[in-house]
Design an enzyme around this catalytic site. Structure first.
Site, short mmCIF file in Angstrom:
data_model
loop_
_atom_site.label_atom_id
_atom_site.label_comp_id
_atom_site.label_asym_id
_atom_site.label_seq_id
_atom_site.Cartn_x
_atom_site.Cartn_y
_atom_site.Cartn_z
N ASN A 128 -6.77 10.52 -1.19
CA ASN A 128 -6.88 9.11 -1.96
C ASN A 128 -6.39 9.56 -3.27
OD1 ASN A 128 -8.15 7.47 0.35
ND2 ASN A 128 -9.83 8.75 0.19
N GLU A 160 -10.65 -0.33 -1.30
CA GLU A 160 -10.60 0.86 -0.83
C GLU A 160 -11.45 1.95 -1.23
OE1 GLU A 160 -7.27 2.13 1.80
OE2 GLU A 160 -6.25 0.58 1.02
N ARG A 161 -12.22 2.79 -0.58
CA ARG A 161 -12.88 4.05 -0.83
C ARG A 161 -12.12 4.84 -1.46
NH1 ARG A 161 -15.46 7.90 3.71
NH2 ARG A 161 -13.29 7.67 4.15
N CYS A 212 -4.75 -2.73 3.63
CA CYS A 212 -5.46 -1.47 4.42
C CYS A 212 -5.44 -1.75 5.74
CB CYS A 212 -6.85 -1.71 3.59
SG CYS A 212 -8.01 -0.23 4.70
N ASN A 248 0.78 -1.20 0.08
CA ASN A 248 -0.01 -0.04 0.03
C ASN A 248 0.88 1.25 -0.11
OD1 ASN A 248 -2.66 0.91 2.27
ND2 ASN A 248 -2.49 1.43 -0.16
N ASN A 254 -13.02 5.87 9.51
CA ASN A 254 -13.37 5.54 8.00
C ASN A 254 -14.32 4.49 7.83
OD1 ASN A 254 -11.79 3.75 8.49
ND2 ASN A 254 -10.32 4.47 6.58
N GLY A 275 -9.07 -1.39 7.51
CA GLY A 275 -9.55 -2.50 7.09
C GLY A 275 -9.24 -3.79 7.77
N HIS A 334 -16.04 1.05 7.02
CA HIS A 334 -15.85 -0.51 6.62
C HIS A 334 -17.12 -1.36 6.53
CE1 HIS A 334 -11.46 0.06 6.42
NE2 HIS A 334 -11.79 1.02 7.34
N CYS A 351 -5.67 6.35 7.45
CA CYS A 351 -5.00 5.22 6.85
C CYS A 351 -3.99 4.46 7.71
CB CYS A 351 -4.50 5.69 5.42
SG CYS A 351 -3.83 4.35 4.63
N GLY A 352 -4.43 3.31 7.91
CA GLY A 352 -3.45 2.55 8.94
C GLY A 352 -2.08 2.43 8.22
N ASN A 353 -2.00 1.89 7.09
CA ASN A 353 -0.71 1.79 6.65
C ASN A 353 -0.04 2.93 6.64
OD1 ASN A 353 -0.78 -1.12 6.06
ND2 ASN A 353 -2.11 -0.97 4.61
N ASN A 360 -15.30 1.44 2.46
CA ASN A 360 -14.29 0.39 2.31
C ASN A 360 -15.12 -0.89 2.45
OD1 ASN A 360 -11.67 2.16 2.40
ND2 ASN A 360 -12.77 2.80 4.04
#
Length: 278
Positions: free
Chosen positions: A66, A214-215, A223, A13, A163, A226, A165, A75-77, A196
């Site tokens: 995005n 992903e949205r 993700c 990612n 966000n 996610g 999911h 965003c986790g990553n 997402n």
């Protein structure tokens, strides 16, 4: 005027990182971010992340577009990559933890000795109004709710991680036509801010396999939010443990849900790719 950037990736990612601490306005417009993320005409990335000065009680702020120019709350990553970016920029010996303001609230990534980054992702949002979705009453959870997409009824569990999911458990994730179904889930009327979508196989209660749409970015290799939502959904449906490895196309994340503190922890890699100016 040229603008320096750095490219980082977490499990494939990938993100463009920009040091935006010298000004309060973002260095790129949404339209410019789309161009930079174009893999044929630009640099190529799933999104653009901006590092801004901190607030009174945080070290930094994180803002993100995005790949389609829409705003990402978190965003986790991406936040793991941002932590590595900060380390590379500042080279402060001994500091391994950062308090980062995001549009999803305070996030605290911590650099580990083995090169991994552990992030306190905060609590999951479980009520329909928080996610948001119209699949249940605003003050109700959405667990194993029926959702019709592409002429098929899917049992879904919805989780907010700052966000939205939508998680659905499947027998064979490889067989899912992700590029056909993903946009239909993302733009379903039940999700007023889009969503997402995670398609998940349960290998064991402590090992989940996940494919994600992903949205605003489409099919990606990983993700982080996610993966957190997937573990929560597995627990809520009685399919999984509160600590598990989540395997994504780009690699694995370790996710843990401390239910007593109602906090999710995500641990995974973040890797520098290259620097440049454009």
């Amino acid at each position: 005027m040229s603008l320096p950037f750095a490219k980082y990736q977490g499990l494939g990612n990938d993100f463009i990182l920009i040091d935006n601490r010298h000004q309060s306005e973002l260095a790129l417009s949404p339209e410019q971010a789309v161009h930079w993320c174009d893999r044929h005409r630009g640099i190529g990335a799933d999104g653009v992340i901006f590092l801004l000065p901190g607030t009174s009680d945080t070290d930094y702020q994180m803002r993100m577009y995005n790949g389609d120019g829409s705003v990402a709350e978190m965003c986790g990553n991406g936040i793991r990559c941002l932590a590595k970016f900060i380390l590379d920029l500042e080279r402060k010996d001994g500091q391994t933890q950062y308090r980062i303001d995001t549009l999803a609230g305070l996030m605290i990534p911590e650099l580990q000795g083995d090169g991994q980054v552990k992030v306190n992702m905060g609590p999951p949002q479980l009520l329909a109004a928080e996610i948001p979705t119209t699949l249940a009453a605003p003050d109700q959870k959405v667990i194993c709710q029926s959702l019709e997409v592409a002429g098929q009824v899917w049992p879904v569990t919805c989780v907010g991680m700052g966000n939205p999911h939508c998680v659905t458990f499947v027998e064979d994730g490889v067989a899912i036509p992700l590029h056909d179904l993903g946009p239909q889930f993302e733009h379903h009327p039940a999700f007023p801010q889009r969503t997402n979508t995670e398609f998940v196989e349960v290998v064991r209660p402590d090992y989940l396999k996940m494919w994600v749409w992903e949205r605003g970015a489409g099919a990606t290799l990983a993700c982080g939010t996610g993966a957190c939502a997937t573990l929560v959904a597995a627990v809520l449906e009685g399919r999984g443990a509160t600590q598990a490895t989540v395997e994504l196309p780009g690699g694995c994340l370790d996710i843990a849900w401390d239910q007593q503190a109602n906090t999710l922890w995500m641990t995974g890699p973040a890797t520098f790719v290259f620097r440049g100016e454009i």
